[in-house]
Design an enzyme around this catalytic site. Structure first.
Site, PDB file in Angstrom:
ATOM      1  N   LYS A  42       0.816  -1.189   0.000  1.00 22.27           N
ATOM      2  CA  LYS A  42       0.000   0.000   0.000  1.00 22.27           C
ATOM      3  C   LYS A  42       0.869   1.267   0.000  1.00 22.27           C
ATOM      4  O   LYS A  42       0.403   2.353  -0.286  1.00 22.27           O
ATOM      5  CB  LYS A  42      -0.866   0.043   1.257  1.00 22.27           C
ATOM      6  CG  LYS A  42      -1.762  -1.149   1.482  1.00 22.27           C
ATOM      7  CD  LYS A  42      -2.467  -1.036   2.837  1.00 22.27           C
ATOM      8  CE  LYS A  42      -3.242  -2.301   3.102  1.00 22.27           C
ATOM      9  NZ  LYS A  42      -3.787  -2.275   4.481  1.00 22.27           N
ATOM     10  N   GLU A  98       7.923   2.378  -6.507  1.00 27.55           N
ATOM     11  CA  GLU A  98       8.059   1.953  -5.112  1.00 27.55           C
ATOM     12  C   GLU A  98       8.197   3.168  -4.202  1.00 27.55           C
ATOM     13  O   GLU A  98       8.770   4.179  -4.596  1.00 27.55           O
ATOM     14  CB  GLU A  98       9.311   1.078  -4.949  1.00 27.55           C
ATOM     15  CG  GLU A  98       9.112  -0.369  -5.322  1.00 27.55           C
ATOM     16  CD  GLU A  98       8.441  -1.185  -4.215  1.00 27.55           C
ATOM     17  OE1 GLU A  98       7.807  -0.583  -3.314  1.00 27.55           O
ATOM     18  OE2 GLU A  98       8.541  -2.411  -4.269  1.00 27.55           O
ATOM     19  N   ASP A  99       7.706   3.039  -2.974  1.00 29.96           N
ATOM     20  CA  ASP A  99       7.926   4.089  -1.986  1.00 29.96           C
ATOM     21  C   ASP A  99       9.351   4.022  -1.451  1.00 29.96           C
ATOM     22  O   ASP A  99      10.022   5.035  -1.321  1.00 29.96           O
ATOM     23  CB  ASP A  99       6.907   4.005  -0.841  1.00 29.96           C
ATOM     24  CG  ASP A  99       6.825   2.610  -0.212  1.00 29.96           C
ATOM     25  OD1 ASP A  99       7.410   1.653  -0.764  1.00 29.96           O
ATOM     26  OD2 ASP A  99       6.169   2.472   0.830  1.00 29.96           O
ATOM     27  N   ASP A 102      14.474  -1.398   0.244  1.00 27.69           N
ATOM     28  CA  ASP A 102      15.225  -1.756   1.436  1.00 27.69           C
ATOM     29  C   ASP A 102      16.126  -2.940   1.110  1.00 27.69           C
ATOM     30  O   ASP A 102      17.220  -2.778   0.569  1.00 27.69           O
ATOM     31  CB  ASP A 102      14.231  -2.052   2.562  1.00 27.69           C
ATOM     32  CG  ASP A 102      14.885  -2.109   3.931  1.00 27.69           C
ATOM     33  OD1 ASP A 102      16.111  -2.241   3.998  1.00 27.69           O
ATOM     34  OD2 ASP A 102      14.162  -2.037   4.940  1.00 27.69           O
ATOM     35  N   LYS A 130      17.010   3.075   0.692  1.00 24.43           N
ATOM     36  CA  LYS A 130      17.529   2.977   2.055  1.00 24.43           C
ATOM     37  C   LYS A 130      18.986   2.526   2.030  1.00 24.43           C
ATOM     38  O   LYS A 130      19.332   1.559   1.365  1.00 24.43           O
ATOM     39  CB  LYS A 130      16.682   1.998   2.860  1.00 24.43           C
ATOM     40  CG  LYS A 130      16.728   2.245   4.352  1.00 24.43           C
ATOM     41  CD  LYS A 130      15.600   1.508   5.049  1.00 24.43           C
ATOM     42  CE  LYS A 130      15.447   1.978   6.475  1.00 24.43           C
ATOM     43  NZ  LYS A 130      14.416   1.232   7.194  1.00 24.43           N
ATOM     44  N   PHE A 151      14.243   4.256  11.005  1.00 20.77           N
ATOM     45  CA  PHE A 151      12.848   3.863  11.056  1.00 20.77           C
ATOM     46  C   PHE A 151      11.979   5.047  10.636  1.00 20.77           C
ATOM     47  O   PHE A 151      11.696   5.923  11.435  1.00 20.77           O
ATOM     48  CB  PHE A 151      12.555   3.429  12.484  1.00 20.77           C
ATOM     49  CG  PHE A 151      11.317   2.619  12.653  1.00 20.77           C
ATOM     50  CD1 PHE A 151      10.624   2.096  11.583  1.00 20.77           C
ATOM     51  CD2 PHE A 151      10.850   2.366  13.924  1.00 20.77           C
ATOM     52  CE1 PHE A 151       9.481   1.344  11.768  1.00 20.77           C
ATOM     53  CE2 PHE A 151       9.713   1.608  14.136  1.00 20.77           C
ATOM     54  CZ  PHE A 151       9.029   1.097  13.045  1.00 20.77           C
ATOM     55  N   VAL A 152      11.585   5.108   9.357  1.00 18.56           N
ATOM     56  CA  VAL A 152      10.869   6.270   8.838  1.00 18.56           C
ATOM     57  C   VAL A 152       9.413   5.948   8.507  1.00 18.56           C
ATOM     58  O   VAL A 152       9.074   4.829   8.138  1.00 18.56           O
ATOM     59  CB  VAL A 152      11.573   6.862   7.595  1.00 18.56           C
ATOM     60  CG1 VAL A 152      12.935   7.422   7.964  1.00 18.56           C
ATOM     61  CG2 VAL A 152      11.706   5.833   6.476  1.00 18.56           C
ATOM     62  N   ASP A 158       4.420   3.292   6.668  1.00 19.58           N
ATOM     63  CA  ASP A 158       3.650   3.121   7.889  1.00 19.58           C
ATOM     64  C   ASP A 158       4.454   2.430   8.981  1.00 19.58           C
ATOM     65  O   ASP A 158       5.501   1.850   8.746  1.00 19.58           O
ATOM     66  CB  ASP A 158       2.420   2.267   7.600  1.00 19.58           C
ATOM     67  CG  ASP A 158       2.761   0.785   7.434  1.00 19.58           C
ATOM     68  OD1 ASP A 158       2.239  -0.034   8.208  1.00 19.58           O
ATOM     69  OD2 ASP A 158       3.550   0.445   6.534  1.00 19.58           O
ATOM     70  N   ARG A 164       0.738   6.698   7.529  1.00 18.93           N
ATOM     71  CA  ARG A 164       0.828   6.803   6.067  1.00 18.93           C
ATOM     72  C   ARG A 164       0.401   8.185   5.575  1.00 18.93           C
ATOM     73  O   ARG A 164       0.843   8.642   4.522  1.00 18.93           O
ATOM     74  CB  ARG A 164      -0.069   5.751   5.395  1.00 18.93           C
ATOM     75  CG  ARG A 164       0.371   4.321   5.563  1.00 18.93           C
ATOM     76  CD  ARG A 164      -0.464   3.411   4.669  1.00 18.93           C
ATOM     77  NE  ARG A 164      -0.350   2.001   5.005  1.00 18.93           N
ATOM     78  CZ  ARG A 164       0.616   1.193   4.573  1.00 18.93           C
ATOM     79  NH1 ARG A 164       1.566   1.675   3.802  1.00 18.93           N
ATOM     80  NH2 ARG A 164       0.632  -0.077   4.925  1.00 18.93           N
TER      81      ARG A 164
END
Length: 197
Positions: A42, A98-99, A102, A130, A151-152, A158, A164
């Site tokens: 999401k 993609e957001d 990682d 990342k 940790f973002v 989210d 979000r």
């Protein structure tokens, strides 16, 4: 909600400026091509919406969601598609949106699946890259920001399905998640990646 943020890493203005820049670059690269933006659910929803508006070309948008199955303690190693594309992609230039990238595990699987469907081309655009070693190597064609391994949340990202809707990307206070069972390092991993690590 804002009180849970230790530090704003990227402001709303910085994000929007980068989205416009990426949109202009994609517009140049895909002029005259049948472009499909493929978002992963999401987290990529806010980014793909803004990016689509920044691309001055006719385009289509579609989404996929993938997960793994197996018992709660161990993955079967098999990945399944929870939501597939609406149609075939043989005559389309597919750009995965993609957001955040990682470990690369989910993207590696997704690109393998899509290559079997014979798109005209397949490339990747991510807002955030990342800064950590990848489990699987993936080539990023468009990348907005390289960020530290922290940790973002916000702008689609989210923690426990919250945050979000923040308009910026911020570092979450450790006090928010230190009592939780989910490990923070698994925050941006799909269920596949969480079970593999």
């Amino acid at each position: 909600m804002h009180d849970d943020i230790a530090e704003i890493l990227l402001t709303q203005e910085e994000i929007q400026a980068k989205v416009i820049e990426l949109g202009q670059q994609i517009t140049r690269d895909y002029r005259g091509k049948n472009l499909l933006l493929l978002g992963t659910l999401k987290g990529a929803v806010p980014f793909i919406g803004d990016l689509a508006r920044a691309i001055d070309l006719p385009l289509e948008i579609d989404y996929m969601a993938i997960s793994s199955y197996g018992n709660s303690r161990q993955s079967s190693g098999v990945v399944r598609i929870l939501k597939d594309l609406e149609g075939p992609i043989e005559q389309k230039h597919v750009l995965i949106v993609e957001d955040i990238v990682d470990s690369g595990l989910t993207l590696h699987y997704l690109t393998d699946v899509l290559k079997q469907r014979s798109p005209l081309s397949l490339r990747i655009c991510t807002l955030l890259d990342k800064g950590r070693e990848r489990v699987k190597a993936v080539e990023l064609d468009y990348a907005g920001f390289q960020i530290p391994d922290q940790f973002v949340v916000g702008y689609g990202l989210d923690y426990a399905q919250r945050y979000r809707n923040l308009p910026y990307i911020g570092i979450l206070k450790p006090s928010v998640y230190e009592e939780e069972s989910e490990k923070p390092e698994a925050q941006h991993q799909s269920p596949v990646e969480r079970k593999a690590t």
